[in-house]
Scaffold this active site. Structure first.
Site, short mmCIF file in Angstrom:
data_model
loop_
_atom_site.label_atom_id
_atom_site.label_comp_id
_atom_site.label_asym_id
_atom_site.label_seq_id
_atom_site.Cartn_x
_atom_site.Cartn_y
_atom_site.Cartn_z
N CYS A 32 24.43 38.47 48.01
CA CYS A 32 23.30 38.61 47.08
C CYS A 32 21.99 38.21 47.75
O CYS A 32 20.97 38.89 47.62
CB CYS A 32 23.53 37.81 45.81
SG CYS A 32 23.98 36.10 46.08
N1 LIG Z 1 28.38 34.51 42.63
C1 LIG Z 1 27.56 35.37 43.21
O1 LIG Z 1 26.35 35.47 42.89
C2 LIG Z 1 28.09 36.29 44.27
C3 LIG Z 1 29.41 36.23 44.68
N2 LIG Z 1 29.84 37.10 45.66
C4 LIG Z 1 31.20 37.01 46.19
O2 LIG Z 1 32.15 37.30 45.17
C5 LIG Z 1 33.36 36.61 45.45
C6 LIG Z 1 33.73 35.80 44.22
O3 LIG Z 1 32.68 34.86 44.05
P1 LIG Z 1 32.46 34.13 42.66
O4 LIG Z 1 32.93 34.97 41.54
O5 LIG Z 1 31.04 33.66 42.65
O6 LIG Z 1 33.43 32.87 42.81
P2 LIG Z 1 34.25 32.13 41.67
O7 LIG Z 1 34.62 30.82 42.25
O8 LIG Z 1 33.50 32.20 40.40
O9 LIG Z 1 35.58 33.03 41.50
C7 LIG Z 1 36.51 33.11 42.57
C8 LIG Z 1 37.66 33.99 42.10
O10 LIG Z 1 38.63 34.04 43.14
C9 LIG Z 1 39.87 33.51 42.65
N3 LIG Z 1 40.47 32.75 43.75
C10 LIG Z 1 40.14 31.51 44.16
N4 LIG Z 1 40.88 31.17 45.23
C11 LIG Z 1 41.71 32.23 45.46
C12 LIG Z 1 42.72 32.49 46.42
N5 LIG Z 1 43.04 31.60 47.34
N6 LIG Z 1 43.36 33.69 46.38
C13 LIG Z 1 43.03 34.61 45.44
N7 LIG Z 1 42.09 34.42 44.50
C14 LIG Z 1 41.44 33.24 44.52
C15 LIG Z 1 39.51 32.65 41.47
O11 LIG Z 1 40.63 32.61 40.62
P3 LIG Z 1 40.85 31.34 39.63
O12 LIG Z 1 39.55 31.09 38.96
O13 LIG Z 1 41.91 31.82 38.67
O14 LIG Z 1 41.31 30.22 40.48
C16 LIG Z 1 38.35 33.44 40.87
O15 LIG Z 1 38.83 34.51 40.10
C17 LIG Z 1 33.08 35.72 46.65
O16 LIG Z 1 33.51 36.34 47.85
C18 LIG Z 1 31.58 35.62 46.64
O17 LIG Z 1 31.11 35.29 47.88
C19 LIG Z 1 29.04 38.09 46.20
C20 LIG Z 1 27.73 38.19 45.80
C21 LIG Z 1 27.16 37.26 44.87
C1 LIG Z 2 24.03 29.24 45.26
C2 LIG Z 2 24.99 29.74 46.31
O1 LIG Z 2 25.85 29.02 46.79
N1 LIG Z 2 24.89 31.01 46.65
C3 LIG Z 2 25.79 31.61 47.63
C4 LIG Z 2 25.68 33.10 47.51
C5 LIG Z 2 27.06 33.73 47.60
C6 LIG Z 2 27.03 35.17 47.85
O2 LIG Z 2 26.06 35.86 47.98
O3 LIG Z 2 28.19 35.73 47.99
P1 LIG Z 2 28.92 36.07 49.37
O4 LIG Z 2 29.71 34.82 49.61
O5 LIG Z 2 29.72 37.26 48.97
O6 LIG Z 2 27.97 36.33 50.43
C7 LIG Z 2 25.44 31.20 49.06
O7 LIG Z 2 24.27 30.97 49.32
O8 LIG Z 2 26.37 31.22 49.89
#
Ligand SMILES: NC(=O)C1=CN([C@@H]2O[C@H](COP(=O)(O)OP(=O)(O)OC[C@H]3O[C@@H](n4cnc5c(N)ncnc54)[C@H](OP(=O)(O)O)[C@@H]3O)[C@@H](O)[C@H]2O)C=CC1
Ligand SMILES: CC(=O)N[C@@H](CCC(=O)OP(=O)(O)O)C(=O)O
Length: 358
Positions: free
Chosen positions: A161
């Site tokens: 992001c």
């Molecule tokens: N948050 C953001 O703004 C952004 C996030 N992302 C990416 O999206 C992905 C998810 O991030 P986000 O939703 O924020 O993280 P969260 O911590 O909110 O969610 C993580 C998810 O992965 C699951 N999980 C955790 N550990 C494992 C594992 N070992 N094997 C399989 N599943 C697992 C969790 O399941 P459970 O909760 O049931 O344990 C949960 O559903 C990451 O790669 C992140 O970098 C990308 C862009 C922006």
């Molecule tokens: C507040 C905060 O922790 N933000 C995350 C953004 C995660 C993200 O963009 O997702 P990916 O892990 O898919 O790159 C960071 O800066 O790493």
């Protein structure tokens, strides 16, 4: 071209912030049919107990993440921690599953395996088509090559992001040759949801409310190589970037201020013209009228990126400010935008242009 009207979609990591937001935007998409929803420690829970705002899926029980639950769909979205999605994608491929796989995580974004191993510390899972339709390629004034790369794609790597915000802010100047990204400085104000739903001590209310806290200071953030990769794609021979994110008390939002050196002898009027040319016809990336500055509040819940650019003549630098909702344009919205292109559907289909305010 993969012309497909309705498509079934499974979401792995549905209990997380990214997975939950993916479901929210998919529920508004006229052709998406929600299939399996999986989780890890929350497997067995109902979705409504985790994401009470997703009422139409409240009674769905989360299955354990694995190929057995994910196989057999038209599309699989992986919303897993980086390092986890590579393994699941490989298992689906080994099974010969025909789904389009969309990775919201970082595993498949970087082209250079050395950069991956340096910043992520594990084996590189490979490089997939990059899910930023607006990415400019060298010599382009408007984005076409990236859209062609996504058309019919069977794999999509959704950008980080923070990377989406900084790239959209700076790339027009690189492509037009008016800025030299040899010493880019980027400082970001970021909301907590970017860190994910799993509890982290530095995000406890007592520590975080009313406070701004920097992290990954001093060139350690894993988004640095991804931003450099994108600006090189836009035509920069060499990119160095100082990148400093700062957590501020808001759930969603990224406000990225990124500056780069103005190329010697550049007419300042040519600067705004470059950004206008790049984004004049973009449905979701909007250069604001002069004098208006992006705010994260103006992008809440929308798949938009609001951009502004200015020339600091005394400093000899161009300053850009970009606002996005990290979970929409920064994750789930950008993913669905790219998936529309892969499916041969209109790029903007089912995506929110309007935000929620106040
Ligand atoms: N948050 C953001 O703004 C952004 C996030 N992302 C990416 O999206 C992905 C998810 O991030 P986000 O939703 O924020 O993280 P969260 O911590 O909110 O969610 C993580 C998810 O992965 C699951 N999980 C955790 N550990 C494992 C594992 N070992 N094997 C399989 N599943 C697992 C969790 O399941 P459970 O909760 O049931 O344990 C949960 O559903 C990451 O790669 C992140 O970098 C990308 C862009 C922006
Ligand atoms: C507040 C905060 O922790 N933000 C995350 C953004 C995660 C993200 O963009 O997702 P990916 O892990 O898919 O790159 C960071 O800066 O790493």
């Amino acid at each position: 071209m993969f012309m497909h009207m309705t498509f079934s979609v499974a979401v792995a990591g549905a209990s997380g912030y990214a997975g939950g937001e993916m479901l929210r935007v998919l529920l508004a998409h006229p052709e998406a049919r929600i299939g399996a929803l999986t989780a890890h420690s929350n497997a067995g829970a109902t979705l409504g107990s985790i994401h009470p705002h997703l009422r139409s899926l409240a009674d769905r029980v989360l299955e354990p993440t694995g190929v057995q639950a994910l196989a057999g769909h038209d599309v699989v979205v992986l919303a897993l921690p980086h390092g986890a999605s590579g393994a699941v994608a490989a298992e689906l491929a080994e099974r010969g599953d025909s789904a389009i796989v969309v990775d919201l995580g970082a595993d498949h974004r970087l082209v250079d395996p050395v950069a991956w191993e340096t910043y992520y510390g594990s084996a590189h899972a490979g490089t997939w088509p990059y899910g930023l339709p607006e990415l400019l390629h060298a010599g382009e004034q408007t984005a076409a090559a990236q859209r062609e790369a996504l058309a019919g794609a069977r794999r999509i790597a959704v950008p980080g992001c923070n990377v989406t915000a900084v790239t959209l802010g700076l790339q027009p100047g690189v492509a037009a040759g008016v800025i030299d990204p040899v010493d880019v400085v980027a400082v970001l104000a970021v909301g907590y949801s970017g860190a994910g739903r799993t509890l982290k001590s530095h995000l406890l209310a007592s520590e975080a409310l009313g406070s701004a806290q920097p992290y990954a200071v001093g060139g350690t953030h894993r988004h640095i190589p991804e931003i450099a990769q994108n600006l090189q794609a836009a035509g920069a021979p060499d990119v160095t970037i100082s990148f400093t994110p700062t957590l501020v008390p808001m759930s969603r939002g990224i406000l990225a201020t990124a500056t780069a050196r103005l190329v010697e002898g550049t007419d300042p009027a040519a600067v705004r013209a470059a950004w206008e040319a790049a984004y004049a016809d973009e449905p979701f990336v909007h250069l604001l009228p002069e004098g208006q500055w992006p705010t994260t509040a103006a992008t809440l819940g929308a798949n938009t990126a609001l951009v502004q650019v200015a020339v600091d003549a005394r400093a000899g630098r161009v300053v850009t400010v970009t606002a996005i909702d990290n979970l929409v344009k920064g994750t789930a919205g950008g993913a669905l935008q790219s998936l529309n292109l892969a499916l041969g559907l209109p790029e903007t289909l089912g995506l929110p242009l309007e935000g929620v305010a106040p």
